[in-house]
Design a protein around this motif. Structure first.
Motif, PDB file in Angstrom:
ATOM      1  N   GLY A 197      -6.375   5.866  -8.292  1.00 10.10           N
ATOM      2  CA  GLY A 197      -6.116   6.471  -9.595  1.00 10.10           C
ATOM      3  C   GLY A 197      -4.675   6.900  -9.736  1.00 10.10           C
ATOM      4  O   GLY A 197      -4.035   6.702 -10.780  1.00 10.10           O
ATOM      5  N   GLU A 198      -4.110   7.494  -8.668  1.00  8.29           N
ATOM      6  CA  GLU A 198      -2.708   7.921  -8.706  1.00  8.29           C
ATOM      7  C   GLU A 198      -1.778   6.730  -8.890  1.00  8.29           C
ATOM      8  O   GLU A 198      -0.800   6.792  -9.633  1.00  8.29           O
ATOM      9  N   VAL A 219       0.841  -1.201   0.000  1.00  6.07           N
ATOM     10  CA  VAL A 219       0.000   0.000   0.000  1.00  6.07           C
ATOM     11  C   VAL A 219       0.870   1.243   0.000  1.00  6.07           C
ATOM     12  O   VAL A 219       1.827   1.341   0.750  1.00  6.07           O
ATOM     13  N   GLN A 220       0.588   2.164  -0.889  1.00  2.28           N
ATOM     14  CA  GLN A 220       1.304   3.433  -0.949  1.00  2.28           C
ATOM     15  C   GLN A 220       0.371   4.546  -0.462  1.00  2.28           C
ATOM     16  O   GLN A 220      -0.850   4.380  -0.514  1.00  2.28           O
ATOM     17  N   PRO A 221       0.925   5.660  -0.030  1.00  3.72           N
ATOM     18  CA  PRO A 221       0.043   6.768   0.369  1.00  3.72           C
ATOM     19  C   PRO A 221      -0.508   7.482  -0.865  1.00  3.72           C
ATOM     20  O   PRO A 221      -0.343   8.697  -1.022  1.00  3.72           O
ATOM     21  N   LEU A 222      -1.127   6.728  -1.742  1.00  5.29           N
ATOM     22  CA  LEU A 222      -1.658   7.277  -2.982  1.00  5.29           C
ATOM     23  C   LEU A 222      -3.107   6.828  -3.125  1.00  5.29           C
ATOM     24  O   LEU A 222      -3.526   5.869  -2.491  1.00  5.29           O
ATOM     25  N   THR A 223      -3.830   7.512  -3.984  1.00  4.46           N
ATOM     26  CA  THR A 223      -5.165   7.020  -4.304  1.00  4.46           C
ATOM     27  C   THR A 223      -5.027   5.946  -5.382  1.00  4.46           C
ATOM     28  O   THR A 223      -3.980   5.799  -6.007  1.00  4.46           O
ATOM     29  N   GLU A 240      -8.274   6.242  -1.170  1.00  3.34           N
ATOM     30  CA  GLU A 240      -6.914   5.943  -0.732  1.00  3.34           C
ATOM     31  C   GLU A 240      -6.671   4.438  -0.823  1.00  3.34           C
ATOM     32  O   GLU A 240      -7.576   3.643  -0.527  1.00  3.34           O
TER      33      GLU A 240
END
Lengths: 276, 292, 488
Positions: free
Chosen positions: B93-94, B87-91, B126
């Protein structure tokens, strides 16, 4: 190396760094420090008539000297090992990109977020100088900005090199903090102690301190911000005699080396560690 | 037909420990193969070798490319689905546009993969807010960016509940029917039977045998594996007891492993106890494959 | 502030009125019988005009360039107008004054010879009561040289030294054996030294002697008043030797940075009053060496500002009888340094309960009388360590040196011996009205750096905010492309 890929990784790194709450905290602390330095050291008062480099400035410079390497080393140390620990590094390397692109992107992203942080701090200090007066020290201030940038990037490089071979974030942070202590205090105290006991010559003393990037930063700041290196005693006078006006360039070169040299070492360790 | 994946006598040592020992197999286009075996059998290691993430002896080609010397081209052919998408701190879509850039695919078009996998509604969520099933679909969507010809899946159903598992298998089945080459590892025979044309049986880094689904089903039918942990040095006694029962036990240290029929479990344990073997603990794996 | 202006105005009036009485004696011709020299005039040569002149004549030189080697041997007023130039073409001395009461005013003087032996000068004065005023001196070896010229006035001249190595330059203004001279409002920068030797009761005011070797060197000259001068960026700003009754007031002695240099040096000086001067960013602010030398004499340092110097005041261990009161010691790396082993004795750090301001004073003022309730003591461990091991100065400004000082604070057993003690430290620095005015900072600078800073902050914040903001993607309708991703 595909520049678009490196840029994508760098942007993503910057993005995740900036979203981290440490970034905000570090930015606030750094801004407060550098603004204080600008307000105290670079602005003239009616009484003194001009800005100067004195004990208070030295104290603030010291705080910078503590903060910037701390930020650089610890953020650098988390860059790769963090991804290794949550297995996102494997996932990244499983994409059709090269290890060099990953490493370069990681470094550039970390450097970019670090520069953003410094920019906020220095910009804030500039505003304070404009309001309070002290823009006469603008040249000195700019020199300080550039030097701090160099020192910060050097520490970031060292941090990333540490990160490159560490398996655990905690271990990487431990090594980074050890390096920090060594650079900040232990190294100098050791040299001072042995100098008192063994009576080291000015020449060897200068050479020994030139191994420490923080001392290099200090030497070049004193050389450029202060009137002369004479304030550093016999070793300073020796430096002037031996290197003359090229001293600053030598020091800047050394700082640049501290940025450049850890990177290939880090890359080598990174490949060695992750492609076993 | 030219194989899409070709693994020739690949060995991998971690120090003295052989993670892979002269493993060879080939996979043609459109084939679906399962890697089957207990933990530590070498399934993940093979995947790492295929992705160029580990150095090895022997040779591998992916679409004719060596994953070590031409890793980028080799990996371009592979969509990789890890067991647990980091898991990255991205949405969502990002993350999709990020991976699209890495794969040099069109970010806009890549977003359609979310629709393909039925998670388009999550695009602005997220990543850490996704459920296990959603996350695994995202992982699959990311793997499909850039239209790879091979899907490499490491325990894709391990973290899913029954419903999520069924849905994912359905998706993979469709992909397979569209002609994609699949190589996946799994602990679950249902997955294997649902997807695989071929089953590669791995144990201790050795490719012991290859089975068809029918053969796999048969071998599962009444076989299981019992691992007994002994409290004291009664290993030889235990193996003797097993031999008397017509079973071939394998001992190492304080551990004795034996393949048994499903209905033999109680018999074996009580026989051992009767012969004075002091059992500290045991594990029983239902779907082990026979070692004969 | 108002007090300072009032004082400066008063001072100006006093100086100017004294000058007027001096010049009235020498330059008023008493008649309009002037002699005119120009290139198209009847007289085209200054030498010819001087020959023709009588005592007290006024010779006006209007425009044009004239040769050097002039000798003014009678009491004339020689006045240049319309940019009259005397050019020696690199030969000898330009104007020699051998008779008393001569005035030389308004010329551009250029191109002396370059003989140090002959002391080739723009103006060489060997007579009393000369007035040298409003001249511009260019490309000269020595500028204005008073040699036995009591009661002379040197005013509002600009000396631009020949741009050669400092050892080969001459002195901009050089005064020998000339008592009661006034040197006011001159600029003599980028030369060798300003010299004042063997000359008593000189008044040296409002001059700029910057970027020289010695801004000003005063020796065997008693009763001098040195006030309102700018003595900056020299190797040594002002060095006073073997003199007495010297008053040094309201000067700026800053950025004098040579390895052994500094703002002010006093050597064998008795009865000196050093008051309201500003010493900023020198290697050493003021250095005191065997001063006073005679018993029963006290030297005073009052209301000066010592800021950002490496060493504020350096004192030889043998020095006694100096009084320091009302001075502000701000952020010097070392406020007071003892030059060598020994201890400070019979130095007075407070007068009538008024001590000095020390920027690192850590005491308090409970009774709010402006004076700290605890004495100020100087005892930095790193400083004292450096006193014993000078090579450790290399570690000045480092966290390690701060750590050493901090450990001494925390563990009293590490504390070095107290160097001196100010019993009545001031809580705020005293702003003496004598202090030279501070130049205003150009507003454009401030606006520029303010804008640059603001742009930097805004750009960085905008960039960070952009990166922190989650990208929004439109949600595609679920039916649009179901299962049509296609795999090759």
């Amino acid at each position: 190396m595909d520049r678009a890929v490196v840029a994508a990784i760098a942007v993503k790194e910057t993005r995740t760094a900036v979203r981290h709450r440490w970034f905000v905290l570090y930015t606030l602390i750094f801004t407060a420090l550098i603004t204080g330095f600008a307000a105290v050291a670079l602005s003239a008062s009616d009484l003194t008539g001009q800005a100067g480099f004195g004990r208070t400035s030295a104290g603030l410079l010291n705080l910078l000297l503590l903060m910037v390497p701390l930020i650089g080393l610890t953020t650098g140390a988390q860059v790769i090992v963090g991804d290794r620990q949550d297995r996102s590094l494997d996932y990244l390397l499983a994409q059709p990109i090269t290890a060099l692109e990953v490493f370069a992107g990681k470094f550039l992203g970390a450097a970019a977020s670090f520069i953003l942080l410094l920019l906020v701090g220095f910009g804030g200090a500039g505003v304070v100088m404009a309001i309070r007066g002290g823009a006469g020290g603008a040249g000195d201030f700019l020199v300080l900005v550039l030097l701090t940038l160099l020192l910060g990037l050097a520490m970031l490089s060292v941090g990333i090199a540490i990160s490159s071979f560490s398996r655990q974030t905690a271990a990487a942070l431990g090594i980074a903090l050890t390096c920090w202590l060594l650079f900040v205090i232990v190294g100098d105290l050791g040299i001072m102690g042995s100098s008192i006991v063994l009576g080291v010559s000015s020449e060897s003393l200068l050479t020994l301190t030139m191994l420490n990037p923080l001392d290099v930063f200090k030497l070049v700041s004193v050389d450029l911000l202060h009137t002369s290196l004479d304030v550093l005693g016999p070793a300073g006078i020796y430096a002037v005699d031996r290197f003359g006006s090229s001293f600053s360039y030598l020091m800047l070169g050394l700082l640049a080396l501290w940025i450049i040299v850890p990177l290939p070492i880090g890359y080598w360790l990174f490949k060695r560690t992750d492609f076993q | 037909m030219k194989p899409v994946i070709s693994v020739n006598s690949v060995s991998k040592y971690y120090g003295e420990f052989p993670a892979l020992d002269k493993v060879s197999f080939q996979l043609g286009a459109g084939e679906a193969a399962a890697l089957w075996g207990p933990n530590g059998a070498g399934k993940t290691t093979i995947m790492r070798c295929l992705l160029g993430l580990a150095k090895f002896e022997g040779s591998i080609t992916i679409n004719g490319f060596d994953p070590v010397s031409a890793g980028q081209q080799a990996r371009a052919a592979i969509g990789y689905v890890p067991q647990d998408l980091p898991v990255q701190p991205l949405t969502v879509g990002e993350m999709v546009t990020y991976i699209a850039k890495l794969k040099r695919a069109d970010p806009e078009e890549s977003l359609h993969r979310l629709t393909q996998l039925g998670i388009e509604a999550q695009v602005n969520k997220e990543m850490q807010a996704l459920s296990g099933g959603m996350k695994q679909r995202l992982a699959l969507a990311l793997a499909l960016i850039g239209t790879p010809s091979i899907l490499l899946l490491d325990e894709p159903t391990a973290n899913l509940d029954a419903k999520g598992r069924a849905e994912l298998l359905q998706l993979l089945h469709e992909l397979r029917s569209q002609g994609m080459t699949l190589l996946f590892s799994s602990h679950r025979p249902e997955d294997v039977l649902a997807l695989a044309d071929r089953i590669l049986l791995l144990d201790g880094g050795v490719l012991e045998q290859e089975q068809t689904p029918q053969g796999f089903r048969t071998s599962l039918g009444n076989e299981s594996r019992l691992v007994v942990f002994l409290r004291n040095g009664h290993r030889d006694v235990a193996i003797d007891t097993l031999t008397r029962l017509g079973l071939q036990g394998r001992g190492e240290g304080r551990v004795v492993t034996v393949a048994i029929r499903l209905d033999q479990k109680a018999d074996v344990l009580s026989s051992l106890a009767r012969d004075g073997v002091d059992i500290e603990d045991f594990e029983w794996e239902r779907y082990a494959w026979t070692e004969q | 502030m108002a007090l300072r202006f009032a004082f400066s105005a008063l001072l100006l009036v006093v100086v100017l009125s004294s000058l007027q009485t001096v010049s009235a004696q020498v330059s008023d011709p008493g008649s309009d019988a002037g002699i005119l020299v120009c290139e198209t005039c009847e007289i085209t040569s200054i030498a010819e005009a001087v020959t023709a002149a009588e005592e007290g004549s006024v010779i006006e030189v209007r425009g044009g360039t004239y040769p050097g080697g002039l000798v003014l041997d009678k009491a004339v007023v020689l006045r240049g107008t319309d940019g009259a130039v005397i050019d020696g073409q690199g030969e000898g001395t330009l104007v020699a004054i051998t008779a008393p009461d001569v005035t030389l005013d308004g010329f551009t003087l250029r191109g002396t010879g370059s003989s140090h032996d002959k002391e080739d000068s723009a103006v060489l004065v060997d007579a009393e009561r000369a007035t040298i005023s409003n001249n511009i001196l260019e490309d000269v070896l020595f500028g204005i040289y008073l040699r036995e010229a009591n009661g002379s006035v040197v005013q509002n001249n600009v000396v631009v030294a020949r741009p050669v190595d400092v050892a080969l330059r001459g002195d901009g203004i050089r005064i020998w054996y000339s008592n009661d001279v006034v040197v006011d409002g001159n600029q003599a920068s980028d030369g060798r030294d300003m010299i004042l030797w063997y000359s008593n009761n000189a008044v040296v005011t409002n001059n700029e002697f910057n970027r020289n070797r010695y801004g000003m060197h005063l020796m065997f000259s008693d009763g001098a008043l040195i006030e309102g001068n700018s003595l900056n960026e020299n190797t040594i700003g002002l060095y006073v030797m073997y003199s007495r009754d010297v008053t040094i007031r309201g000067n700026s002695m800053s950025n004098n940075a040579g390895a052994t240099g500094g703002g002010l040096g006093l050597k064998d000086v008795d009865n000196a009053v050093v008051e309201g001067n500003r010493f900023v960013n020198n290697q050493t602010g003021a250095q005191v060496d065997t001063s006073p030398r005679e018993p029963g004499i006290e030297n005073y340092f009052i209301d000066n500002v010592f800021a950002f110097n490496d060493v504020g005041i350096a004192i030889q261990p043998a020095v006694r009888h100096n009084t320091f009161t009302g001075n502000a010691f701000i952020d010097n790396n070392e406020h007071v340094s003892l030059m060598g082993r020994g201890e400070l004795k019979e130095i007075t750090w407070a007068v009538d309960g008024r001590g000095n301001y020390w920027s690192d004073y850590a005491g308090y003022d409970a009774d709010r009388d402006g004076v700290g309730d605890l004495p100020y003591t100087s005892q930095q461990l790193f400083e004292s360590l450096v006193g014993d091991y000078p090579e450790l100065r290399l570690f000045s400004y480092s966290p390690a040196s701060m750590a050493i000082d901090f450990s001494a604070e925390a563990f009293p057993s590490f504390r070095p011996q107290v160097k001196f003690e100010d019993p009545s430290p001031l809580m705020k620095p005293a702003a003496s009205p004598l202090l030279p005015a501070v130049a205003e900072e150009p507003q454009t600078n401030r606006v520029a750096i303010g804008l640059a800073g603001a742009v930097g902050v805004l750009a960085a914040i905008a960039g960070s905010a952009h990166l922190r903001r989650r990208a929004r993607f439109p949600i595609a309708p679920a039916t649009a492309v179901v299962h049509s991703g296609g795999v090759s």
